[in-house]
Design a protein around this motif. Structure first.
Motif: not given
Length: 68
Positions: A3-6, A22-26
């Motif tokens: 949500a932060v990077f969306n 978590a970065y992999q999901n981003v």
């Protein structure tokens, strides 16, 4: 974290991060190439996390000075 990077990362970009999972999901959600740099290393080919670490450190210093 997504949500932060969306909407802030252009599709097709290269996202260089530390080893936080978590970065992999981003990366998957943003359709970007993800380069993970493991904790025991500080670079991966031409990618290096040290300049990012220095910038983050400086921002933390500036923020802590402002609120002292």
């Amino acid at each position: 974290m997504t949500a932060v990077f969306n909407g802030r990362i252009e599709k097709g970009s290269i996202l260089v991060t530390d080893s936080l999972r978590a970065y992999q999901n981003v990366a998957n959600d943003s359709e970007v190439t993800h380069v993970r740099i493991l904790k025991v290393k500080y670079n991966y080919g031409s990618f290096n996390v040290e300049p990012i670490n220095v910038d983050c450190s400086e921002l933390k210093k500036a923020g802590s000075w402002q609120f002292q």
